[in-house]
Write a protein that holds these residues in place. Structure first.
Motif, PDB file in Angstrom:
ATOM      1  N   ARG A  18       0.841  -1.198   0.000  1.00 15.55           N
ATOM      2  CA  ARG A  18       0.000   0.000   0.000  1.00 15.55           C
ATOM      3  C   ARG A  18       0.876   1.247   0.000  1.00 15.55           C
ATOM      4  NH1 ARG A  18      -1.882   3.564   3.719  1.00 15.55           N
ATOM      5  NH2 ARG A  18      -3.989   4.395   3.410  1.00 15.55           N
ATOM      6  N   VAL A  19       0.449   2.265  -0.741  1.00 19.10           N
ATOM      7  CA  VAL A  19       1.180   3.530  -0.820  1.00 19.10           C
ATOM      8  C   VAL A  19       0.490   4.558   0.069  1.00 19.10           C
ATOM      9  CG1 VAL A  19       1.900   5.430  -2.323  1.00 19.10           C
ATOM     10  CG2 VAL A  19       2.018   3.051  -3.146  1.00 19.10           C
ATOM     11  N   ASN A  20       1.240   5.144   0.978  1.00 18.38           N
ATOM     12  CA  ASN A  20       0.712   6.155   1.885  1.00 18.38           C
ATOM     13  C   ASN A  20       1.320   7.496   1.497  1.00 18.38           C
ATOM     14  OD1 ASN A  20      -0.560   7.418   4.004  1.00 18.38           O
ATOM     15  ND2 ASN A  20       0.950   6.786   5.537  1.00 18.38           N
ATOM     16  N   ALA A  21       0.659   8.215   0.576  1.00 21.39           N
ATOM     17  CA  ALA A  21       1.225   9.444   0.021  1.00 21.39           C
ATOM     18  C   ALA A  21       0.504  10.698   0.484  1.00 21.39           C
ATOM     19  CB  ALA A  21       1.189   9.375  -1.509  1.00 21.39           C
ATOM     20  N   LEU A  22      -0.589  10.571   1.233  1.00 22.61           N
ATOM     21  CA  LEU A  22      -1.405  11.724   1.627  1.00 22.61           C
ATOM     22  C   LEU A  22      -1.572  11.750   3.136  1.00 22.61           C
ATOM     23  CD1 LEU A  22      -4.201  11.151  -1.023  1.00 22.61           C
ATOM     24  CD2 LEU A  22      -2.575  13.054  -1.074  1.00 22.61           C
ATOM     25  N   ASN A  23      -1.486  12.954   3.721  1.00 23.85           N
ATOM     26  CA  ASN A  23      -1.731  13.035   5.160  1.00 23.85           C
ATOM     27  C   ASN A  23      -3.223  13.168   5.430  1.00 23.85           C
ATOM     28  OD1 ASN A  23      -2.481  15.969   5.473  1.00 23.85           O
ATOM     29  ND2 ASN A  23      -0.408  16.249   4.673  1.00 23.85           N
ATOM     30  N   GLU A  24      -3.628  12.777   6.610  1.00 27.39           N
ATOM     31  CA  GLU A  24      -5.047  12.714   6.949  1.00 27.39           C
ATOM     32  C   GLU A  24      -5.717  14.085   6.910  1.00 27.39           C
ATOM     33  OE1 GLU A  24      -7.185  10.255   7.432  1.00 27.39           O
ATOM     34  OE2 GLU A  24      -5.607   8.848   6.875  1.00 27.39           O
ATOM     35  N   SER A  25      -5.008  15.119   7.317  1.00 26.68           N
ATOM     36  CA  SER A  25      -5.623  16.447   7.332  1.00 26.68           C
ATOM     37  C   SER A  25      -5.965  16.917   5.921  1.00 26.68           C
ATOM     38  CB  SER A  25      -4.688  17.453   8.008  1.00 26.68           C
ATOM     39  OG  SER A  25      -3.458  17.567   7.304  1.00 26.68           O
ATOM     40  N   LEU A  26      -5.124  16.566   4.956  1.00 22.40           N
ATOM     41  CA  LEU A  26      -5.395  16.941   3.568  1.00 22.40           C
ATOM     42  C   LEU A  26      -6.605  16.187   3.034  1.00 22.40           C
ATOM     43  CD1 LEU A  26      -4.386  18.678   1.203  1.00 22.40           C
ATOM     44  CD2 LEU A  26      -2.937  16.753   0.518  1.00 22.40           C
ATOM     45  N   ILE A  27      -6.682  14.908   3.339  1.00 20.17           N
ATOM     46  CA  ILE A  27      -7.829  14.111   2.917  1.00 20.17           C
ATOM     47  C   ILE A  27      -9.115  14.677   3.508  1.00 20.17           C
ATOM     48  CG2 ILE A  27      -8.927  11.834   3.042  1.00 20.17           C
ATOM     49  CD1 ILE A  27      -6.084  10.632   3.087  1.00 20.17           C
ATOM     50  N   LEU A  58     -27.785   9.999  -3.064  1.00 19.16           N
ATOM     51  CA  LEU A  58     -27.104  11.054  -3.809  1.00 19.16           C
ATOM     52  C   LEU A  58     -26.198  11.900  -2.923  1.00 19.16           C
ATOM     53  CD1 LEU A  58     -29.962  12.387  -6.142  1.00 19.16           C
ATOM     54  CD2 LEU A  58     -28.001  10.980  -6.797  1.00 19.16           C
ATOM     55  N   SER A  59     -26.463  11.938  -1.632  1.00 18.92           N
ATOM     56  CA  SER A  59     -25.677  12.784  -0.737  1.00 18.92           C
ATOM     57  C   SER A  59     -24.405  12.104  -0.245  1.00 18.92           C
ATOM     58  CB  SER A  59     -26.525  13.190   0.472  1.00 18.92           C
ATOM     59  OG  SER A  59     -26.827  12.068   1.279  1.00 18.92           O
ATOM     60  N   LEU A  60     -24.247  10.814  -0.533  1.00 19.73           N
ATOM     61  CA  LEU A  60     -23.087  10.069  -0.032  1.00 19.73           C
ATOM     62  C   LEU A  60     -21.846  10.454  -0.832  1.00 19.73           C
ATOM     63  CD1 LEU A  60     -22.323   7.908   2.057  1.00 19.73           C
ATOM     64  CD2 LEU A  60     -22.736   6.175   0.289  1.00 19.73           C
ATOM     65  N   LYS A  61     -20.802  10.907  -0.128  1.00 22.05           N
ATOM     66  CA  LYS A  61     -19.577  11.364  -0.760  1.00 22.05           C
ATOM     67  C   LYS A  61     -18.458  10.338  -0.562  1.00 22.05           C
ATOM     68  CE  LYS A  61     -21.319  15.534  -1.684  1.00 22.05           C
ATOM     69  NZ  LYS A  61     -22.653  15.407  -1.053  1.00 22.05           N
ATOM     70  N   MET A  62     -17.509  10.349  -1.491  1.00 19.51           N
ATOM     71  CA  MET A  62     -16.347   9.470  -1.410  1.00 19.51           C
ATOM     72  C   MET A  62     -15.087  10.315  -1.468  1.00 19.51           C
ATOM     73  SD  MET A  62     -15.420   6.261  -3.925  1.00 19.51           S
ATOM     74  CE  MET A  62     -15.155   7.321  -5.367  1.00 19.51           C
ATOM     75  N   CYS A  63     -14.152  10.047  -0.562  1.00 18.59           N
ATOM     76  CA  CYS A  63     -12.896  10.794  -0.542  1.00 18.59           C
ATOM     77  C   CYS A  63     -11.861   9.945   0.186  1.00 18.59           C
ATOM     78  CB  CYS A  63     -13.081  12.138   0.151  1.00 18.59           C
ATOM     79  SG  CYS A  63     -11.567  13.105   0.321  1.00 18.59           S
ATOM     80  N   GLY A  64     -10.832   9.525  -0.531  1.00 20.24           N
ATOM     81  CA  GLY A  64      -9.811   8.711   0.115  1.00 20.24           C
ATOM     82  C   GLY A  64      -8.690   8.355  -0.828  1.00 20.24           C
ATOM     83  N   PRO A  65      -7.615   7.785  -0.287  1.00 21.46           N
ATOM     84  CA  PRO A  65      -6.469   7.404  -1.110  1.00 21.46           C
ATOM     85  C   PRO A  65      -6.763   6.159  -1.938  1.00 21.46           C
ATOM     86  CG  PRO A  65      -6.099   6.796   1.183  1.00 21.46           C
ATOM     87  CD  PRO A  65      -7.377   7.573   1.151  1.00 21.46           C
ATOM     88  N   GLY A 172      -2.192   5.546  -4.099  1.00 16.67           N
ATOM     89  CA  GLY A 172      -2.015   6.652  -3.169  1.00 16.67           C
ATOM     90  C   GLY A 172      -2.575   7.969  -3.642  1.00 16.67           C
ATOM     91  N   ASP A 173      -3.008   8.070  -4.912  1.00 14.85           N
ATOM     92  CA  ASP A 173      -3.657   9.291  -5.384  1.00 14.85           C
ATOM     93  C   ASP A 173      -4.958   9.516  -4.619  1.00 14.85           C
ATOM     94  OD1 ASP A 173      -1.667   9.810  -7.203  1.00 14.85           O
ATOM     95  OD2 ASP A 173      -2.815   9.210  -8.971  1.00 14.85           O
ATOM     96  N   LEU A 174      -5.429  10.754  -4.633  1.00 18.08           N
ATOM     97  CA  LEU A 174      -6.678  11.079  -3.934  1.00 18.08           C
ATOM     98  C   LEU A 174      -7.862  10.916  -4.878  1.00 18.08           C
ATOM     99  CD1 LEU A 174      -8.005  12.151  -1.349  1.00 18.08           C
ATOM    100  CD2 LEU A 174      -7.684  14.469  -2.240  1.00 18.08           C
ATOM    101  N   LEU A 188       0.807  14.161  -5.679  1.00 17.60           N
ATOM    102  CA  LEU A 188       1.791  15.241  -5.711  1.00 17.60           C
ATOM    103  C   LEU A 188       1.147  16.609  -5.926  1.00 17.60           C
ATOM    104  CD1 LEU A 188       4.648  13.571  -7.801  1.00 17.60           C
ATOM    105  CD2 LEU A 188       4.616  13.997  -5.327  1.00 17.60           C
ATOM    106  N   ASP A 189      -0.066  16.633  -6.483  1.00 17.63           N
ATOM    107  CA  ASP A 189      -0.737  17.896  -6.801  1.00 17.63           C
ATOM    108  C   ASP A 189      -1.773  18.309  -5.759  1.00 17.63           C
ATOM    109  OD1 ASP A 189       0.720  17.846  -9.133  1.00 17.63           O
ATOM    110  OD2 ASP A 189      -0.937  17.087 -10.357  1.00 17.63           O
ATOM    111  N   ALA A 190      -2.146  17.400  -4.867  1.00 16.24           N
ATOM    112  CA  ALA A 190      -3.306  17.632  -4.000  1.00 16.24           C
ATOM    113  C   ALA A 190      -3.139  18.854  -3.100  1.00 16.24           C
ATOM    114  CB  ALA A 190      -3.578  16.386  -3.161  1.00 16.24           C
ATOM    115  N   GLU A 191      -1.984  19.017  -2.492  1.00  7.76           N
ATOM    116  CA  GLU A 191      -1.796  20.126  -1.551  1.00  7.76           C
ATOM    117  C   GLU A 191      -1.911  21.477  -2.248  1.00  7.76           C
ATOM    118  OE1 GLU A 191       1.232  21.478   2.054  1.00  7.76           O
ATOM    119  OE2 GLU A 191       1.703  19.733   0.804  1.00  7.76           O
ATOM    120  N   GLN A 192      -1.365  21.583  -3.460  1.00  9.80           N
ATOM    121  CA  GLN A 192      -1.450  22.845  -4.199  1.00  9.80           C
ATOM    122  C   GLN A 192      -2.851  23.082  -4.756  1.00  9.80           C
ATOM    123  OE1 GLN A 192       1.639  22.684  -7.175  1.00  9.80           O
ATOM    124  NE2 GLN A 192       3.167  23.550  -5.782  1.00  9.80           N
ATOM    125  N   LEU A 193      -3.583  22.011  -5.018  1.00  9.49           N
ATOM    126  CA  LEU A 193      -4.915  22.149  -5.585  1.00  9.49           C
ATOM    127  C   LEU A 193      -5.937  22.617  -4.564  1.00  9.49           C
ATOM    128  CD1 LEU A 193      -6.634  21.673  -8.188  1.00  9.49           C
ATOM    129  CD2 LEU A 193      -7.158  19.401  -7.246  1.00  9.49           C
TER     130      LEU A 193
END
Length: 232
Positions: A18-27, A58-65, A172-174, A188-193
């Motif tokens: 597993r690739v751990n490329a994102l910190n939890e606060s950013l997610i 419809l209100s259920l959202k998905m967000c994760g590595p 590991g991408d978001l 690599l782009d998530a923090e700047q985005l």
């Protein structure tokens, strides 16, 4: 598994860690960002194509590595192995070749996914057991559905770069998903985005208010039309 060299695997089979490329606060920060807004800030030409939402709410959202898989169409051997490796919040992103003749995900896989607290499933392939999927809780996006079940023979690869329904996804991408669709943001782009998406939300809120009140400046579009040569 990380100590195994590639040549130890039979052809067509590969299991990477597993690739751990994102910190939890950013997610967590991206949970408030709609897919359409992220897409607007990435050029409006990026995102999934041909996927359908199968979780009903419809209100259920998905967000994760992204925890990525490449499988033989209609086979879920590596899906079961992946569910032994994921961490809570991971999104299983599966390149199933766009084949919808056999379901790869169904109610039994969903039950396991709920137990391991998976963040969602995205598959360029088919699902089944739609009544169970439509109960919500777990976001599921797929190319289609069928009653025909999967094989469990392989081959398949875990945590490799994949193409899934128009998405280029690295482990590991978001991955974001909502009623509008699914998008993958390079780690690599998530923090700047993130600040760009927050500013975009503020601009949209301002425009929405002028639209509601009827106070929008017509010059916003008239200038565009004049630039095309139309005298307005």
């Amino acid at each position: 598994m990380s100590s195994c060299s590639i040549q130890n695997w039979p052809t067509g089979y590969r299991i990477n860690p597993r690739v751990n490329a994102l910190n939890e606060s950013l997610i967590e920060a991206f949970r408030a960002i709609p897919v359409a807004v992220a897409g607007d800030c990435m050029g409006r030409s990026i995102g999934s194509r041909g996927l359908h939402m199968y979780h009903g709410d419809l209100s259920l959202k998905m967000c994760g590595p992204a925890f990525t898989l490449r499988i033989r169409p209609g086979d879920n051997l590596m899906v079961h192995k992946a569910l032994m490796m994921v961490q809570p919040g991971d999104v299983l992103v599966i390149d199933g070749g766009g084949d919808v003749s056999q379901a790869v995900i169904g109610g039994l896989v969903r039950t396991t996914a709920l137990r391991v607290k998976l963040g969602g499933i995205v598959i360029d392939g088919a699902v089944r057991d739609l009544e169970e999927l439509a109960e919500g809780i777990l976001p599921v996006f797929a190319a289609g559905h069928t009653h025909r079940g999967p094989s469990k023979d392989g081959p398949g690869e875990i945590n490799v770069p994949i193409a899934c329904a128009g998405l280029c996804v690295l482990p590991g991408d978001l991955v974001l998903g909502d009623a509008d669709g699914v998008i993958s943001i390079p780690a690599l782009d998530a923090e700047q985005l993130l600040p760009k998406t927050l500013a975009h939300l503020e601009r949209e809120a301002s425009i929405r208010e002028t639209n509601r009140l009827g106070t929008a400046d017509p010059e916003r579009f008239d200038a565009l039309l004049r630039s095309k040569g139309l005298p307005v």
